[in-house]
Design a protein around this motif. Sequence first.
Motif, mmCIF file in Angstrom:
data_model
loop_
_atom_site.group_PDB
_atom_site.id
_atom_site.type_symbol
_atom_site.label_atom_id
_atom_site.label_comp_id
_atom_site.label_asym_id
_atom_site.label_seq_id
_atom_site.Cartn_x
_atom_site.Cartn_y
_atom_site.Cartn_z
ATOM 1 N N ILE A 70 0.962 -1.315 -0.033
ATOM 2 C CA ILE A 70 0.102 -0.041 -0.037
ATOM 3 C C ILE A 70 0.906 1.370 0.018
ATOM 4 O O ILE A 70 1.783 1.370 0.702
ATOM 5 C CB ILE A 70 -0.905 -0.039 1.125
ATOM 6 N N VAL A 71 0.580 2.389 -0.772
ATOM 7 C CA VAL A 71 1.145 3.334 -1.166
ATOM 8 C C VAL A 71 0.088 4.595 -0.720
ATOM 9 O O VAL A 71 -0.727 4.692 -1.143
ATOM 10 C CB VAL A 71 2.036 3.647 -2.123
ATOM 11 N N LEU A 72 0.436 5.457 0.231
ATOM 12 C CA LEU A 72 -0.709 6.324 0.925
ATOM 13 C C LEU A 72 -0.446 7.669 0.000
ATOM 14 O O LEU A 72 0.697 8.046 -0.621
ATOM 15 C CB LEU A 72 -0.122 6.658 2.361
ATOM 16 N N PRO A 73 -1.505 8.197 -0.169
ATOM 17 C CA PRO A 73 -1.749 9.308 -0.985
ATOM 18 C C PRO A 73 -0.662 10.367 -0.120
ATOM 19 O O PRO A 73 -0.231 10.459 1.137
ATOM 20 C CB PRO A 73 -2.978 10.064 -1.001
ATOM 21 N N THR A 74 -0.161 11.698 -0.722
ATOM 22 C CA THR A 74 0.678 12.612 -0.381
ATOM 23 C C THR A 74 0.228 13.174 0.897
ATOM 24 O O THR A 74 0.728 13.400 1.942
ATOM 25 C CB THR A 74 1.362 13.698 -1.168
ATOM 26 N N ASN A 75 -1.050 13.545 0.762
ATOM 27 C CA ASN A 75 -1.569 14.359 1.991
ATOM 28 C C ASN A 75 -1.762 13.366 3.253
ATOM 29 O O ASN A 75 -1.501 13.744 4.481
ATOM 30 C CB ASN A 75 -2.964 14.881 1.752
ATOM 31 N N GLN A 76 -1.915 12.055 3.162
ATOM 32 C CA GLN A 76 -1.939 11.141 4.263
ATOM 33 C C GLN A 76 -0.493 10.830 4.811
ATOM 34 O O GLN A 76 -0.569 10.797 6.055
ATOM 35 C CB GLN A 76 -2.552 9.828 3.903
ATOM 36 N N GLN A 77 0.322 10.951 3.962
ATOM 37 C CA GLN A 77 1.952 10.686 4.432
ATOM 38 C C GLN A 77 2.388 11.741 5.129
ATOM 39 O O GLN A 77 2.805 11.731 6.329
ATOM 40 C CB GLN A 77 2.848 10.452 3.160
ATOM 41 N N LYS A 78 1.991 13.072 4.713
ATOM 42 C CA LYS A 78 2.207 14.212 5.516
ATOM 43 C C LYS A 78 1.494 14.552 6.804
ATOM 44 O O LYS A 78 2.224 14.579 7.763
ATOM 45 C CB LYS A 78 1.884 15.559 4.723
ATOM 46 N N HIS A 79 0.275 13.957 7.098
ATOM 47 C CA HIS A 79 -0.457 14.008 8.137
ATOM 48 C C HIS A 79 0.220 12.723 9.205
ATOM 49 O O HIS A 79 0.504 13.118 10.392
ATOM 50 C CB HIS A 79 -1.889 13.583 7.847
ATOM 51 N N VAL A 80 0.504 11.700 8.713
ATOM 52 C CA VAL A 80 1.009 10.801 9.633
ATOM 53 C C VAL A 80 2.414 11.539 10.031
ATOM 54 O O VAL A 80 2.686 11.180 11.233
ATOM 55 C CB VAL A 80 1.498 9.301 8.737
ATOM 56 N N GLU A 81 3.241 11.663 9.202
ATOM 57 C CA GLU A 81 4.719 12.293 9.740
ATOM 58 C C GLU A 81 4.436 13.481 10.538
ATOM 59 O O GLU A 81 5.227 13.401 11.521
ATOM 60 C CB GLU A 81 5.663 12.689 8.576
ATOM 61 N N LYS A 82 3.459 14.270 10.401
ATOM 62 C CA LYS A 82 3.283 15.640 11.366
ATOM 63 C C LYS A 82 2.873 14.969 12.813
ATOM 64 O O LYS A 82 3.366 15.345 13.729
ATOM 65 C CB LYS A 82 1.992 16.300 10.800
ATOM 66 N N GLN A 83 1.938 14.035 12.827
ATOM 67 C CA GLN A 83 1.526 13.706 14.160
ATOM 68 C C GLN A 83 2.542 12.750 15.037
ATOM 69 O O GLN A 83 2.579 12.977 15.854
ATOM 70 C CB GLN A 83 0.369 12.666 13.821
#
Length: 296
Positions: A70-83
């Motif tokens: 699974i490859v997450l969309p860019t917005n989801q990746q940024k959200h995960v990294e931020k949290q």
Amino acid sequence: MTETNITTDELVIIEVYFHQEPPTSQIAKRIGRARQTAHNVIAYLKGGHTALEYYRRYKENKSRCGRKRIVLPTNQQKHVEKQVAQGWTPDVIVGRQEISIDCSDRTLYRMFQRDTFEAGKLPMQGKRKPNGHQERRGRQAFRPNISERTTGYPGFNKEFGHLKGDTIIGVRHKSAVITLVERLSKVIITWKPEGRTAKDIETAINTWCHQVPRNLFKSITFDCGKEFSNWRSMSNRNDLSIYFANPGTPSQRVLNEHSNGLLRRGGLPKDMDFNTVDQAYAVGSVFELHGGWRTV
């Protein structure tokens, strides 16, 4: 486990028999395979190829089989990294559902193991006991075990009102804050006792219980700390079922452990003397930490 895929030895045997031109059924019988399996290899060899080329083609086709990562969309990746940078863990990120994540928390953990994110390592790393370790803490008189919880509350996993409790200790082990987490809503409740003795914890729990509707909460699961040794009087006075996790098994109170870690990084660190702060500060730290989570 029985080997189902054709092996390199079988391919070599088929290639040798192929040059001798026996019937395909005879070749299949000698290697113990289905006639169609032998026919596929022979048909490929008739095209001027070798058994080694057949094996390489097979391995290449095999690599394209199975579930794709699974490859997450860019917005989801940024959200995960931020949290994660703020101290959140994958199960909290998925459970909060601030934005929809197209995978489970287990998949997120595997992504961090593969260094998929730029955020690096997770904020909380487990500690492994050495092989053969025997836990010696928490050996006290009889108290209700966590295994009895499902007997008393068959709908435990789906109903509101079951808490997990612990304490976080301040500097020089002279102060404490009680932390409770409701497992269904994930609400964190903090309460500051006068001290960290069993009597102090009992008084604080009783005071808090008198400020919420009776029977709103059904049970509390504590760890095996001595500060909870007055559990009988707490249970009887507040009509609460109290259970205890097994000694040395934080995996039975994962939600509590994660919440305590967030509290440590969000306003109640280990080097703080909790005797110098009031109840409003403890509650305010939780509210600010979770951006508006309702605390009781």
